[in-house]
Design a protein around this motif. Structure first.
Motif, PDB file in Angstrom:
ATOM      1  N   UNK A   1     -14.367  -3.476  -7.734  1.00  0.00           N
ATOM      2  CA  UNK A   1     -13.291  -4.342  -7.253  1.00  0.00           C
ATOM      3  C   UNK A   1     -12.237  -3.519  -6.519  1.00  0.00           C
ATOM      4  N   UNK A   2     -11.402  -4.206  -5.753  1.00  0.00           N
ATOM      5  CA  UNK A   2     -10.248  -3.584  -5.112  1.00  0.00           C
ATOM      6  C   UNK A   2      -9.074  -3.676  -6.079  1.00  0.00           C
ATOM      7  N   UNK A   3      -8.509  -2.527  -6.425  1.00  0.00           N
ATOM      8  CA  UNK A   3      -7.443  -2.487  -7.435  1.00  0.00           C
ATOM      9  C   UNK A   3      -6.062  -2.435  -6.800  1.00  0.00           C
TER      10      UNK A   3
ATOM     11  N   UNK B   1      -6.131  -7.085 -10.850  1.00  0.00           N
ATOM     12  CA  UNK B   1      -7.048  -7.599  -9.833  1.00  0.00           C
ATOM     13  C   UNK B   1      -7.047  -9.127  -9.841  1.00  0.00           C
ATOM     14  N   UNK B   2      -7.348  -9.682  -8.679  1.00  0.00           N
ATOM     15  CA  UNK B   2      -7.459 -11.126  -8.529  1.00  0.00           C
ATOM     16  C   UNK B   2      -8.890 -11.544  -8.859  1.00  0.00           C
ATOM     17  N   UNK B   3      -9.099 -12.858  -9.012  1.00  0.00           N
ATOM     18  CA  UNK B   3     -10.468 -13.343  -9.096  1.00  0.00           C
ATOM     19  C   UNK B   3     -11.191 -12.940  -7.819  1.00  0.00           C
ATOM     20  N   UNK B   4     -12.471 -12.665  -7.949  1.00  0.00           N
ATOM     21  CA  UNK B   4     -13.219 -12.211  -6.775  1.00  0.00           C
ATOM     22  C   UNK B   4     -13.243 -13.300  -5.710  1.00  0.00           C
ATOM     23  N   UNK B   5     -12.957 -12.905  -4.490  1.00  0.00           N
ATOM     24  CA  UNK B   5     -13.015 -13.841  -3.366  1.00  0.00           C
ATOM     25  C   UNK B   5     -14.467 -14.156  -3.031  1.00  0.00           C
ATOM     26  N   UNK B   6     -14.708 -15.283  -2.372  1.00  0.00           N
ATOM     27  CA  UNK B   6     -16.089 -15.670  -2.062  1.00  0.00           C
ATOM     28  C   UNK B   6     -16.798 -14.632  -1.211  1.00  0.00           C
TER      29      UNK B   6
ATOM     30  N   UNK C   1       5.953  -3.704   2.129  1.00  0.00           N
ATOM     31  CA  UNK C   1       6.538  -3.805   0.785  1.00  0.00           C
ATOM     32  C   UNK C   1       5.485  -3.986  -0.304  1.00  0.00           C
ATOM     33  N   UNK C   2       4.509  -4.859  -0.065  1.00  0.00           N
ATOM     34  CA  UNK C   2       3.496  -5.147  -1.078  1.00  0.00           C
ATOM     35  C   UNK C   2       2.568  -3.999  -1.403  1.00  0.00           C
ATOM     36  N   UNK C   3       2.530  -2.979  -0.546  1.00  0.00           N
ATOM     37  CA  UNK C   3       1.633  -1.843  -0.780  1.00  0.00           C
ATOM     38  C   UNK C   3       2.343  -0.613  -1.332  1.00  0.00           C
ATOM     39  N   UNK C   4       3.672  -0.613  -1.315  1.00  0.00           N
ATOM     40  CA  UNK C   4       4.399   0.601  -1.686  1.00  0.00           C
ATOM     41  C   UNK C   4       4.135   1.027  -3.124  1.00  0.00           C
ATOM     42  N   UNK C   5       4.173   0.092  -4.050  1.00  0.00           N
ATOM     43  CA  UNK C   5       3.974   0.459  -5.451  1.00  0.00           C
ATOM     44  C   UNK C   5       2.539   0.894  -5.710  1.00  0.00           C
ATOM     45  N   UNK C   6       1.592   0.305  -4.994  1.00  0.00           N
ATOM     46  CA  UNK C   6       0.188   0.718  -5.134  1.00  0.00           C
ATOM     47  C   UNK C   6       0.030   2.192  -4.774  1.00  0.00           C
ATOM     48  N   UNK C   7       0.742   2.612  -3.735  1.00  0.00           N
ATOM     49  CA  UNK C   7       0.665   4.005  -3.291  1.00  0.00           C
ATOM     50  C   UNK C   7       1.396   4.919  -4.268  1.00  0.00           C
ATOM     51  N   UNK C   8       2.585   4.514  -4.679  1.00  0.00           N
ATOM     52  CA  UNK C   8       3.392   5.359  -5.576  1.00  0.00           C
ATOM     53  C   UNK C   8       2.709   5.604  -6.918  1.00  0.00           C
ATOM     54  N   UNK C   9       2.009   4.602  -7.431  1.00  0.00           N
ATOM     55  CA  UNK C   9       1.459   4.701  -8.785  1.00  0.00           C
ATOM     56  C   UNK C   9       0.013   5.175  -8.824  1.00  0.00           C
ATOM     57  N   UNK C  10      -0.658   5.224  -7.686  1.00  0.00           N
ATOM     58  CA  UNK C  10      -2.041   5.713  -7.669  1.00  0.00           C
ATOM     59  C   UNK C  10      -2.053   7.221  -7.906  1.00  0.00           C
ATOM     60  N   UNK C  11      -3.007   7.733  -8.645  1.00  0.00           N
ATOM     61  CA  UNK C  11      -3.105   9.183  -8.806  1.00  0.00           C
ATOM     62  C   UNK C  11      -3.283   9.918  -7.483  1.00  0.00           C
ATOM     63  N   UNK C  12      -3.999   9.276  -6.551  1.00  0.00           N
ATOM     64  CA  UNK C  12      -4.241   9.847  -5.223  1.00  0.00           C
ATOM     65  C   UNK C  12      -4.262   8.705  -4.219  1.00  0.00           C
ATOM     66  N   UNK C  13      -3.724   8.954  -3.045  1.00  0.00           N
ATOM     67  CA  UNK C  13      -3.891   7.999  -1.947  1.00  0.00           C
ATOM     68  C   UNK C  13      -4.332   8.785  -0.721  1.00  0.00           C
TER      69      UNK C  13
END
Length: 197
Positions: free
Chosen positions: A18-20, A181-186, A72-84
């Motif tokens: 999945x995409x996290x 994660x969200x429910x898987x998209x079609x 804005x919606x991606x900033x926290x994903x980058x900050x909290x990921x161990x690596x980007x």
């Protein structure tokens, strides 16, 4: 090659992956980053162009710098990921072809053809980025690919010493938090977007 991957491996890389959007507090080591690269570089590119250029933002400082250029919606994903990882490409990849593709004078195919180099660099580095994602998954890591960021500003900041490199997309890497994660998209059936003729 006659061997095939097990269903468990296919689930790990494709069906259950999945995409996290969020990450567990668990580090990714330098060794794991090197392992990802050692796998992704083996994926095919046209004439072994290898135009992908990668910046692995592992330190908190580098991830904060990168997050500044994200929506804005991606900033926290980058900050909290161990690596980007920043997946970029080299517009002058052809300069490396004499040793990457020594079978013929492949460099001459691209000299004087800026638009052709851009097209090949973009296409083949995108392939390499996909190999990066699949390699990370194969090694038991999760990914959060994203494109919501300022490519030009990121290029200027992270490729300042390489004026012919361009940033294309980002991939956060780590151990995903399943609550994010969200429910898987079609996913379309074969006949929706395929022709078999």
């Amino acid at each position: 090659m006659s061997a095939t991957l097990s269903d468990e491996a296919l689930d790990l890389i494709f069906r259950e992956a999945r995409t996290y959007n969020g990450w567990l507090d668990k580090p990714v080591s330098d060794e794991q980053i090197h392992q990802i690269y050692e796998l992704l570089k083996m994926g095919p590119t046209s004439a072994n162009q290898q135009p992908g250029r990668f910046v692995w933002c592992k330190s908190q400082e580098s991830r904060e710098r990168l997050a500044q250029h994200a929506m804005e919606g991606n900033r926290e994903k980058i900050r909290t990921a161990p690596v980007c990882a920043i997946i970029g490409y080299d517009l002058d990849f052809h300069e490396q072809l004499p040793w990457l593709f020594p079978h013929t004078d492949a460099k001459s195919w691209f000299e004087g053809d800026e638009e052709g180099r851009r097209e090949h660099a973009f296409r083949n580095s995108a392939l390499q980025g996909a190999y990066l994602l699949l390699a990370a998954r194969a090694l038991g890591l999760d990914c959060g690919p994203m494109s919501g960021f300022d490519q030009e500003a990121t290029t200027k900041e992270f490729f300042a010493d390489q004026p012919r490199y361009r940033a294309d997309w980002l991939c956060a890497i780590g151990y995903g938090d399943r609550t994010t994660i969200f429910d898987r998209s079609p996913r379309p059936e074969f006949d929706t977007f395929n022709q078999l003729i």
